[in-house]
Design a protein around this motif. Structure first.
Motif, short mmCIF file in Angstrom:
data_model
loop_
_atom_site.label_atom_id
_atom_site.label_comp_id
_atom_site.label_asym_id
_atom_site.label_seq_id
_atom_site.Cartn_x
_atom_site.Cartn_y
_atom_site.Cartn_z
N GLY A 57 0.79 -1.23 0.00
CA GLY A 57 0.00 0.00 0.00
C GLY A 57 0.82 1.27 0.00
N LYS A 58 2.15 1.14 -0.03
CA LYS A 58 3.04 2.31 -0.02
C LYS A 58 3.91 2.31 -1.27
N ASP A 59 4.69 3.38 -1.44
CA ASP A 59 5.46 3.49 -2.68
C ASP A 59 6.70 2.59 -2.73
N GLY A 60 7.13 2.09 -1.56
CA GLY A 60 8.27 1.17 -1.56
C GLY A 60 9.63 1.84 -1.52
N SER A 61 9.68 3.12 -1.13
CA SER A 61 10.97 3.79 -0.98
C SER A 61 11.79 3.08 0.10
N ALA A 62 13.10 3.02 -0.10
CA ALA A 62 13.95 2.25 0.82
C ALA A 62 15.20 3.02 1.20
N ALA A 63 15.80 2.60 2.30
CA ALA A 63 17.10 3.11 2.74
C ALA A 63 18.10 1.97 2.68
N ILE A 64 19.31 2.27 2.19
CA ILE A 64 20.39 1.29 2.07
C ILE A 64 21.59 1.81 2.85
N VAL A 65 22.29 0.92 3.55
CA VAL A 65 23.40 1.34 4.40
C VAL A 65 24.66 0.53 4.08
N LEU A 66 25.79 1.23 3.92
CA LEU A 66 27.09 0.58 3.87
C LEU A 66 27.73 0.77 5.24
N PRO A 67 27.70 -0.26 6.10
CA PRO A 67 28.24 -0.13 7.46
C PRO A 67 29.75 -0.37 7.47
N VAL A 68 30.49 0.50 8.18
CA VAL A 68 31.94 0.40 8.24
C VAL A 68 32.38 0.41 9.70
N THR A 69 33.24 -0.55 10.08
CA THR A 69 33.76 -0.61 11.44
C THR A 69 34.95 0.34 11.61
N LYS A 70 35.41 0.50 12.83
CA LYS A 70 36.60 1.32 13.10
C LYS A 70 37.84 0.74 12.42
N GLU A 71 37.79 -0.58 12.16
CA GLU A 71 38.90 -1.25 11.49
C GLU A 71 38.76 -1.22 9.97
N ASN A 72 37.80 -0.43 9.49
CA ASN A 72 37.56 -0.28 8.05
C ASN A 72 37.09 -1.55 7.36
N GLU A 73 36.39 -2.40 8.11
CA GLU A 73 35.69 -3.53 7.49
C GLU A 73 34.24 -3.14 7.25
N VAL A 74 33.65 -3.68 6.20
CA VAL A 74 32.25 -3.41 5.89
C VAL A 74 31.43 -4.68 6.13
N ILE A 75 30.13 -4.49 6.29
CA ILE A 75 29.22 -5.62 6.48
C ILE A 75 28.45 -5.86 5.19
N LEU A 76 28.43 -7.10 4.75
CA LEU A 76 27.60 -7.55 3.64
C LEU A 76 26.53 -8.48 4.19
N THR A 77 25.38 -8.47 3.56
CA THR A 77 24.28 -9.36 3.97
C THR A 77 24.06 -10.46 2.94
N ILE A 78 23.55 -11.57 3.43
CA ILE A 78 23.17 -12.70 2.58
C ILE A 78 21.73 -13.04 2.93
#
Length: 204
Positions: A57-78
């Motif tokens: 019932g909504k337009d489906g707008s979304a937010a996407i995040v690239l998370p980065v740790t203090k050690e400069n690692e990023v999180i990927l999802t599966i």
């Protein structure tokens, strides 16, 4: 950068866990997706007919995040993406923006729910229409720096997500190797390049 074998291994484990075994079409279930038909008059006095896709019932707008740790690692999802060729998708934390919620709040909520992290530093990366031919969904991507663990995942019913850590340059390489083919993730990773300086996101 060459992707480490342990990253490939975690990807393989996640893909194997969420691989589709069988698919069966069901009836008498209220669909999440709906299409509305519109007749549109253009300024040149031509008339066109177009369908508009709505999600819940909504337009489906979304937010996407690239998370980065203090050690400069990023999180990927599966997670399951059952209508893709592999039936499993590699991407980034993301989700729909709720009614009355702004994109930044949605990004922080999805980061917390999907991987159990939060941040005090959220940088807008890009805004874009997801599928302008049949939808008004307007997605917004963010870079989350200095993320910190605040709890466990809080997934919705029927939502299955595993996550892993890798270097940003490994994520870019996985994209080049077609492990990551989600447009939201690709746009977000590409837009983050302007903040990557000297092997770190901390030169901004």
């Amino acid at each position: 950068m060459k992707v480490r074998e342990e990253v490939y291994q975690k990807l393989r484990e996640g893909v194997e866990e969420f691989q589709t075994v069988s698919t069966k079409k069901v009836e008498n279930v209220k669909p999440f997706l709906q299409a509305e038909c519109y007749q549109i008059l253009l300024n040149n006095q031509c008339t066109i007919v177009r369908e508009k896709l709505k999600k819940g019932g909504k337009d489906g707008s979304a937010a996407i995040v690239l998370p980065v740790t203090k050690e400069n690692e990023v999180i990927l999802t599966i997670e399951p993406r059952v209508f893709t060729k592999s039936t499993v998708g590699i991407g980034l934390p993301a989700g729909y923006i709720e009614q009355g919620e702004d994109a930044k709040a949605a990004a922080l909520r999805e980061l917390r729910e999907e991987v159990g992290y939060t941040t005090n530093t959220l940088i807008p990366l890009a805004s874009f229409y997801q599928d302008s031919g049949c939808s008004s969904a307007y997605n917004q991507a963010f870079l989350a720096l200095d993320i910190r663990k605040v709890g466990e995942q809080k997934l919705d019913e029927g939502e299955y997500i595993k996550y892993l850590f890798c270097h940003y340059e490994e994520a870019l390489q996985l994209m080049e190797e077609h492990y990551m083919e989600d447009a939201n993730a690709i746009i977000t990773l590409e837009k983050a390049k302007k903040y990557w300086k000297g092997g770190s996101f901390y030169g901004i």
